[in-house]
Design an enzyme around this catalytic site. Structure first.
Site, PDB file in Angstrom:
ATOM      1  N   ARG A 189      -3.987   7.865   3.062  1.00 53.70           N
ATOM      2  CA  ARG A 189      -2.795   7.397   2.343  1.00 53.70           C
ATOM      3  C   ARG A 189      -2.298   8.398   1.300  1.00 53.70           C
ATOM      4  NH1 ARG A 189      -3.628   1.207   1.434  1.00 53.70           N
ATOM      5  NH2 ARG A 189      -3.089   1.723  -0.711  1.00 53.70           N
TER       6      ARG A 189
ATOM      7  N   ASP B  19       0.675   1.823   8.530  1.00 53.89           N
ATOM      8  CA  ASP B  19       0.205   1.042   9.684  1.00 53.89           C
ATOM      9  C   ASP B  19       1.211   1.045  10.844  1.00 53.89           C
ATOM     10  OD1 ASP B  19      -2.186   0.233   8.507  1.00 53.89           O
ATOM     11  OD2 ASP B  19      -1.225  -1.437   7.487  1.00 53.89           O
TER      12      ASP B  19
ATOM     13  N   GLY C 142       0.843  -1.200   0.000  1.00 50.38           N
ATOM     14  CA  GLY C 142       0.000   0.000   0.000  1.00 50.38           C
ATOM     15  C   GLY C 142       0.877   1.248   0.000  1.00 50.38           C
TER      16      GLY C 142
HETATM   17  O1  F6P Z   1      -0.878  -0.568   3.479  1.00 47.64           O
HETATM   18  C1  F6P Z   1      -1.576  -0.964   4.608  1.00 47.64           C
HETATM   19  C2  F6P Z   1      -3.039  -0.740   4.420  1.00 47.64           C
HETATM   20  O2  F6P Z   1      -3.275   0.642   4.318  1.00 47.64           O
HETATM   21  C3  F6P Z   1      -3.892  -1.394   5.500  1.00 47.64           C
HETATM   22  O3  F6P Z   1      -4.076  -0.652   6.659  1.00 47.64           O
HETATM   23  C4  F6P Z   1      -5.161  -1.671   4.751  1.00 47.64           C
HETATM   24  O4  F6P Z   1      -5.874  -2.729   5.336  1.00 47.64           O
HETATM   25  C5  F6P Z   1      -4.682  -2.020   3.388  1.00 47.64           C
HETATM   26  O5  F6P Z   1      -3.478  -1.311   3.203  1.00 47.64           O
HETATM   27  C6  F6P Z   1      -5.627  -1.670   2.271  1.00 47.64           C
HETATM   28  O6  F6P Z   1      -5.067  -2.105   1.094  1.00 47.64           O
HETATM   29  P1  F6P Z   1      -5.568  -1.755  -0.355  1.00 47.64           P
HETATM   30  O7  F6P Z   1      -5.083  -0.387  -0.689  1.00 47.64           O
HETATM   31  O8  F6P Z   1      -4.947  -2.795  -1.205  1.00 47.64           O
HETATM   32  O9  F6P Z   1      -7.053  -1.800  -0.314  1.00 47.64           O
END
Ligand code: F6P
Length: 342
Positions: free
Chosen positions: A274, A126, A10
């Site tokens: 993010r 995280d 991620g």
């Molecule tokens: O990178 C970690 C994270 O942000 C987690 O907290 C979350 O569960 C996951 O990625 C979500 O992933 P994606 O962007 O693949 O949905």
């Protein structure tokens, strides 16, 4: 040296400053830096981007990753693994710097065992990677979550409501715990501590009894409903088999409203945290970790990761960083409870 660099898993704020630092330090050594796009997939499928000073110079404050990311893990099948090794040879890579969390760095560690000279740089919003005090991305994501919580509390007070804020955190509750403590939440739920619905609701009722009919509850997406009510809850999965979490906030809000009678709403923050510019702390951490990674490559210290220990960036074996997630210790949750269980 010819050094490959990739960002896996991620995304989070800080990746671009880290890439920038790798390139800038590499230039000091006269290195050629090759970006591999979309994480490990870039090595498997030879998706490259030449990283020059001009490309990286302006990205210190840019969210996302100029290299793109994916959750491809080359160690999941022999064919991908072989292709990665073959392409690393073809590209003439002397070293590969992987920016990632547990999964990406776990692959880097395994690929070291197959002869690929990998070095790790720890990132994840995280903050659940072992062997480093912090991962970059966490502080930036936390800033967004705390800002959202502050805003929710403003409107909660105006309308005598409880607001439930669901934040990311699949296995570890660092984001929820820190958001809750920093915003002054009335209850916090994290995956490490079994969800006791009665305890939470009794607390909300006690708040109501003293006239406080507004508040904030922060919950990690990874929190499971109490056993009996969890049956039948199925999440869709992504192409890598990971559950697409989300929705526990709605359950928590409904439980509070039903049992306490206080109007309760919920917000799922999800991927909002993010994106955006990295905070100064994350720019500092990502930059220093990126610089260190190139130094490790030149020292031949492969199978290691640049880690934050106190205020120093040190090298730690990748094996210490992967294999076991850094979760919230129960004592820390108990300590926070002194603030929210009133
Ligand atoms: O990178 C970690 C994270 O942000 C987690 O907290 C979350 O569960 C996951 O990625 C979500 O992933 P994606 O962007 O693949 O949905």
């Amino acid at each position: 040296m010819k050094i490959g660099v990739l960002t896996g898993g991620g995304d989070c704020p800080g990746l671009n400053p880290a890439i920038r630092a790798v390139v800038m330090r590499g230039l000091d050594y006269g290195d050629e830096i090759v970006g591999l796009r979309q994480g490990w997939k870039g090595l498997r499928e030879e998706l490259t981007l030449r990283l020059t000073l001009e490309v990286v110079e302006p990205v210190i404050n840019k969210g996302g990753t100029i290299l793109e990311s994916s959750r491809t893990n080359p160690t999941k099948d022999k064919e991908s693994e072989a292709k990665c090794l073959e392409n690393a040879k073809k590209l003439g890579l002397d070293a590969l710097i992987a920016l990632g969390g547990e999964d990406t760095l776990g692959a880097a560690h395994a690929m070291c065992g197959r002869g690929l000279n990998c070095i790790g740089v720890p990132k994840t919003m995280d903050n659940d990677l072992s062997a480093t005090d912090y991962t970059f991305g966490f502080h930036s994501a936390l800033s967004v979550a705390v800002d959202a919580a502050d805003r929710l509390l403003d409107t909660a007070r105006s309308h005598r409501r409880i607001m439930v804020l669901e934040v990311m955190g699949r296995h570890a509750g660092w984001m929820a715990l820190n958001t809750g403590v920093c915003a002054g939440a009335d209850w916090i739920l994290i995956p490490e501590i079994p969800f006791d619905r009665d305890e939470m609701v009794d607390h909300v009722k006690a708040m109501k009894a003293r006239g406080k009919e507004w508040g904030l509850v922060v919950v990690s997406e990874g929190v499971k409903r109490p056993e009996t009510e969890a049956e039948g809850v199925k999440h869709a999965r992504d192409e890598f088999g990971h559950e697409k979490l989300g929705g526990i906030g709605g359950y928590v809000a409904a439980a509070i409203e039903k049992d306490s009678g206080i109007d309760t709403r919920y917000v799922t923050l999800g991927h909002v945290v993010r994106g955006g510019a990295p905070t100064p702390f994350d720019r500092w951490l990502a930059t220093r970790a990126g610089l260190k990674a190139v130094e490790l490559a030149h020292e031949g210290k492969f199978d290691h990761m640049a880690a934050l220990r106190g205020t120093e960036i040190v090298s730690v074996p990748l094996a210490d960083a992967v294999g076991k997630l850094k979760t919230v210790p129960p004592e820390l949750y108990e300590e926070a409870k002194a603030l929210f269980n009133r």
